[in-house]
Design an enzyme around this catalytic site. Structure first.
Site, PDB file in Angstrom:
ATOM      1  N   ASN A 101       0.817  -1.219   0.000  1.00 29.66           N
ATOM      2  CA  ASN A 101       0.000   0.000   0.000  1.00 29.66           C
ATOM      3  C   ASN A 101       0.848   1.266   0.000  1.00 29.66           C
ATOM      4  O   ASN A 101       0.584   2.213  -0.732  1.00 29.66           O
ATOM      5  CB  ASN A 101      -0.951   0.009   1.201  1.00 29.66           C
ATOM      6  CG  ASN A 101      -1.915  -1.158   1.153  1.00 29.66           C
ATOM      7  OD1 ASN A 101      -1.992  -1.858   0.140  1.00 29.66           O
ATOM      8  ND2 ASN A 101      -2.650  -1.380   2.230  1.00 29.66           N
ATOM      9  N   HIS A 138     -19.181  35.271 -31.081  1.00 30.20           N
ATOM     10  CA  HIS A 138     -20.297  34.485 -31.645  1.00 30.20           C
ATOM     11  C   HIS A 138     -19.941  33.945 -33.032  1.00 30.20           C
ATOM     12  O   HIS A 138     -20.834  33.720 -33.851  1.00 30.20           O
ATOM     13  CB  HIS A 138     -21.593  35.304 -31.737  1.00 30.20           C
ATOM     14  CG  HIS A 138     -21.939  36.038 -30.483  1.00 30.20           C
ATOM     15  ND1 HIS A 138     -22.733  35.525 -29.503  1.00 30.20           N
ATOM     16  CD2 HIS A 138     -21.550  37.269 -30.046  1.00 30.20           C
ATOM     17  CE1 HIS A 138     -22.852  36.396 -28.507  1.00 30.20           C
ATOM     18  NE2 HIS A 138     -22.123  37.466 -28.816  1.00 30.20           N
ATOM     19  N   SER A 147      -7.656  11.750 -48.150  1.00 28.86           N
ATOM     20  CA  SER A 147      -8.856  10.930 -48.149  1.00 28.86           C
ATOM     21  C   SER A 147      -8.653   9.757 -49.107  1.00 28.86           C
ATOM     22  O   SER A 147      -7.988   9.894 -50.128  1.00 28.86           O
ATOM     23  CB  SER A 147     -10.042  11.785 -48.603  1.00 28.86           C
ATOM     24  OG  SER A 147     -11.021  10.963 -49.207  1.00 28.86           O
ATOM     25  N   LYS A 183      -8.597  16.104 -51.191  1.00 28.09           N
ATOM     26  CA  LYS A 183      -8.695  16.439 -49.759  1.00 28.09           C
ATOM     27  C   LYS A 183      -7.350  16.513 -49.039  1.00 28.09           C
ATOM     28  O   LYS A 183      -6.449  15.733 -49.290  1.00 28.09           O
ATOM     29  CB  LYS A 183      -9.559  15.384 -49.023  1.00 28.09           C
ATOM     30  CG  LYS A 183     -11.012  15.365 -49.406  1.00 28.09           C
ATOM     31  CD  LYS A 183     -11.788  16.591 -48.964  1.00 28.09           C
ATOM     32  CE  LYS A 183     -11.939  16.719 -47.462  1.00 28.09           C
ATOM     33  NZ  LYS A 183     -12.897  15.771 -46.894  1.00 28.09           N
ATOM     34  N   ASN A 237      -6.814  16.855 -45.015  1.00 30.66           N
ATOM     35  CA  ASN A 237      -7.612  16.944 -43.794  1.00 30.66           C
ATOM     36  C   ASN A 237      -6.780  17.249 -42.543  1.00 30.66           C
ATOM     37  O   ASN A 237      -5.690  16.717 -42.390  1.00 30.66           O
ATOM     38  CB  ASN A 237      -8.361  15.627 -43.562  1.00 30.66           C
ATOM     39  CG  ASN A 237      -9.386  15.362 -44.640  1.00 30.66           C
ATOM     40  OD1 ASN A 237      -9.959  16.296 -45.213  1.00 30.66           O
ATOM     41  ND2 ASN A 237      -9.632  14.096 -44.940  1.00 30.66           N
ATOM     42  N   GLU A 268      -8.411  17.408 -35.272  1.00 28.71           N
ATOM     43  CA  GLU A 268      -9.674  16.753 -34.913  1.00 28.71           C
ATOM     44  C   GLU A 268      -9.466  15.720 -33.812  1.00 28.71           C
ATOM     45  O   GLU A 268     -10.284  15.569 -32.909  1.00 28.71           O
ATOM     46  CB  GLU A 268     -10.293  16.093 -36.145  1.00 28.71           C
ATOM     47  CG  GLU A 268     -10.713  17.108 -37.202  1.00 28.71           C
ATOM     48  CD  GLU A 268     -10.987  16.453 -38.545  1.00 28.71           C
ATOM     49  OE1 GLU A 268     -12.153  16.175 -38.820  1.00 28.71           O
ATOM     50  OE2 GLU A 268     -10.034  16.211 -39.310  1.00 28.71           O
ATOM     51  N   TYR A 281      -6.469   1.998   2.495  1.00 26.23           N
ATOM     52  CA  TYR A 281      -6.347   1.505   1.120  1.00 26.23           C
ATOM     53  C   TYR A 281      -7.499   0.562   0.783  1.00 26.23           C
ATOM     54  O   TYR A 281      -7.905  -0.261   1.610  1.00 26.23           O
ATOM     55  CB  TYR A 281      -5.013   0.762   0.930  1.00 26.23           C
ATOM     56  CG  TYR A 281      -4.887   0.145  -0.460  1.00 26.23           C
ATOM     57  CD1 TYR A 281      -4.406   0.894  -1.529  1.00 26.23           C
ATOM     58  CD2 TYR A 281      -5.296  -1.165  -0.704  1.00 26.23           C
ATOM     59  CE1 TYR A 281      -4.317   0.349  -2.807  1.00 26.23           C
ATOM     60  CE2 TYR A 281      -5.208  -1.718  -1.975  1.00 26.23           C
ATOM     61  CZ  TYR A 281      -4.718  -0.957  -3.025  1.00 26.23           C
ATOM     62  OH  TYR A 281      -4.652  -1.501  -4.284  1.00 26.23           O
TER      63      TYR A 281
HETATM   64  N1  ARG Z   1      -1.564  -3.216  -7.578  1.00 28.37           N
HETATM   65  C1  ARG Z   1      -1.978  -2.543  -6.399  1.00 28.37           C
HETATM   66  C2  ARG Z   1      -2.421  -1.117  -6.765  1.00 28.37           C
HETATM   67  O1  ARG Z   1      -2.088  -0.694  -7.800  1.00 28.37           O
HETATM   68  C3  ARG Z   1      -0.855  -2.466  -5.424  1.00 28.37           C
HETATM   69  C4  ARG Z   1      -1.270  -2.379  -3.992  1.00 28.37           C
HETATM   70  C5  ARG Z   1      -1.916  -3.624  -3.569  1.00 28.37           C
HETATM   71  N2  ARG Z   1      -2.230  -3.659  -2.197  1.00 28.37           N
HETATM   72  C6  ARG Z   1      -3.009  -4.594  -1.679  1.00 28.37           C
HETATM   73  N3  ARG Z   1      -3.243  -4.512  -0.418  1.00 28.37           N
HETATM   74  N4  ARG Z   1      -3.588  -5.508  -2.404  1.00 28.37           N
HETATM   75  O2  ARG Z   1      -3.104  -0.478  -6.021  1.00 28.37           O
END
Ligand code: ARG
Length: 477
Positions: free
Chosen positions: A109, A155, A276, A282, A284, A289, A316
């Protein structure tokens, strides 16, 4: 077996494995994952949490893995889910037990948060360089075409004559604000999350300021739960990207109109247009775009992350894995758009004569005629009405204002004198608009000069970002 497989008795369903994995896209953060791990292992050894010998084995092993990935000799595996576990498993296979000590005091995390912070800082520096290039192209074109006068619109109806460079410099101003937005995105990304662990901090005596130092982060998170679940820096970056694309989309719309046979104001270089398959004549403006068309997905990416974040409980949650693909897609498309637009502006040709001719045949100088009368004492509202009638008279007689004789004009108002024709001149109309940010040549010259100073400031910022980024990647050398 999975790195987390201890408490499981059954293998993961193959569909679950594929759906759960992020390695298909987070593999692009391999350099960041390795730098982060090197910093973490170095700190663990300094704190006496792992031995120096283990640290050395980890650092050398990680550097080898970096080389393998760089040389396409590393096969990423879906079974190993993400970039973090792909690298850790390979490290352990290569160096044995020491590899298993790398994840001490760390969770994926805080690891993934660290990787995306590092990754985004690197990309912010890259994007900043391209943004500056585009601003420079705009300034160059504004100088090159400084004497071109064109109809200005509101406008999409012809309104008042302006300098073509005034029109271009409006986009310069928008891009300068985008740069400010990018600085904010950097500040948000410049916070070091490692050490938060899964959510609550860790039981080891980690030295987080040291890790922040090694990775050149400006600040730490004050709260570990916030550290692992903050995605504001991603939202701010996507916000920056969405607004920048909105600006480029407006410019695209103008280029598309201006290069049509109806306008004929500019011609884009052949190298930036496409043909085109059926209509041989053409040419383009596909790129314009596409930039206009792709803007929608940038808004989508921003909306997706905002929506993803709004209902998830602390800290998380796996939802957060959804924060990456939109950012990667935004970065890739933004880099293309910025690079191509700089070249497109460098190479376009501007049909100044045609823009000027158009102005000779219309009523863009009507405001100036009203101002003439008002400056002679007629209340502006009455002056407006007199000129309105003059325009009507012209339309009925197939003329424009500057073709009216003094007699015709004096029949409309006795305030008209010989000098009125000078004030109806398109050059005079432009030159008279001398307000601070107006279209008079001296005002536009001032915008160009201050624009160059802005670019110099941005270049200084870019240099300092680049030096932060390259010091981080020194860790792998
Ligand atoms: N692949 C996960 C993400 O991108 C990484 C973290 C995963 N953590 C866990 N507790 N499963 O968030």
């Amino acid at each position: 077996m999975k790195l987390w497989g201890g408490r499981f008795t059954k293998a993961t369903d193959k569909n679950v494995e594929a759906f759960n994995a992020s390695i298909q896209f987070d593999c692009r953060m391999y350099a960041e994952d390795i730098c982060g791990s090197i910093a973490h292992a170095t700190m663990l050894a300094r704190q006496g949490i792992i031995s120096d010998a283990d640290k050395d084995a980890i650092v050398n092993g990680l550097k080898q893995i970096f080389e393998q990935i760089e040389h396409d000799e590393f096969e990423f595996s879906i079974e190993l889910e993400d970039i973090h576990m792909n690298i850790e498993k390979r490290l352990t296979d290569a160096i044995g037990e020491a590899g298993k000590r790398l994840h001490t005091g760390r969770s994926r995390n805080d690891q993934v948060a660290l990787d995306t912070h590092l990754y985004l800082r690197r990309e912010i520096a890259d994007v900043a360089g391209l943004l500056i290039q585009l601003q420079q192209s705009i300034v160059k074109a504004a100088e090159k075409y400084s004497d071109v006068i064109m109809p200005g619109y509101t406008h999409l109806q012809r309104a008042q004559p302006i300098l073509f460079s005034h029109h271009l410099m409006a986009y310069f101003s928008m891009l300068s604000r985008d740069f400010e937005h990018l600085q904010f995105a950097w500040n948000m990304a410049d916070r070091m999350p490692l050490g938060a662990g899964a959510l609550a901090g860790t039981t080891y005596p980690l030295d987080q300021p040291y890790v922040a130092d090694v990775l050149h982060f400006g600040k730490l998170y004050d709260n570990s739960m916030d550290a692992v679940s903050d995605r504001d820096y991603i939202i701010v970056f996507l916000e920056f990207a969405a607004v920048l694309m909105m600006h480029l989309s407006r410019l695209s719309e103008e280029f598309i109109l201006w290069s049509s046979s109806e306008f004929k104001f500019i011609e884009l270089d052949d190298s930036h247009c496409t043909g085109s398959s059926i209509m041989p004549q053409k040419k383009n403006p596909d790129i314009c775009e596409l930039v206009r068309g792709k803007t929608g997905r940038f808004y989508g990416h921003l909306m997706a992350v905002l929506t993803m974040m709004k209902g998830i409980p602390m800290a998380y949650d796996k939802d957060m894995q959804e924060d990456k693909e939109g950012v990667f897609d935004a970065i890739d498309n933004l880099k293309f758009a910025l690079t191509i637009y700089a070249a497109m502006i460098d190479k376009m040709t501007v049909n100044g004569k045609h823009m000027r001719d158009v102005l000779e045949k219309d009523f863009s100088n009507a405001t100036d005629m009203a101002d003439y009368l008002a400056k002679k004492g007629l209340p502006f509202r009455e002056a407006h009405a007199v000129v309105g009638k003059a325009v009507h008279y012209c339309i009925e007689h197939g003329k424009v204002l500057q073709q009216l004789s003094l007699e015709e004009l004096q029949a409309m108002s006795p305030l008209f004198e010989q000098d009125i024709h000078h004030y109806l001149d398109i050059e005079t109309c432009v030159a008279q608009r001398r307000t601070y940010n107006g279209t008079a040549p001296e005002s536009v010259a001032r915008q160009i000069a201050s624009g160059k100073a802005v670019v110099t400031g941005e270049e200084g910022q870019l240099q300092s970002w680049n030096s932060v980024v390259s010091s981080v990647y020194e860790l792998i050398k």
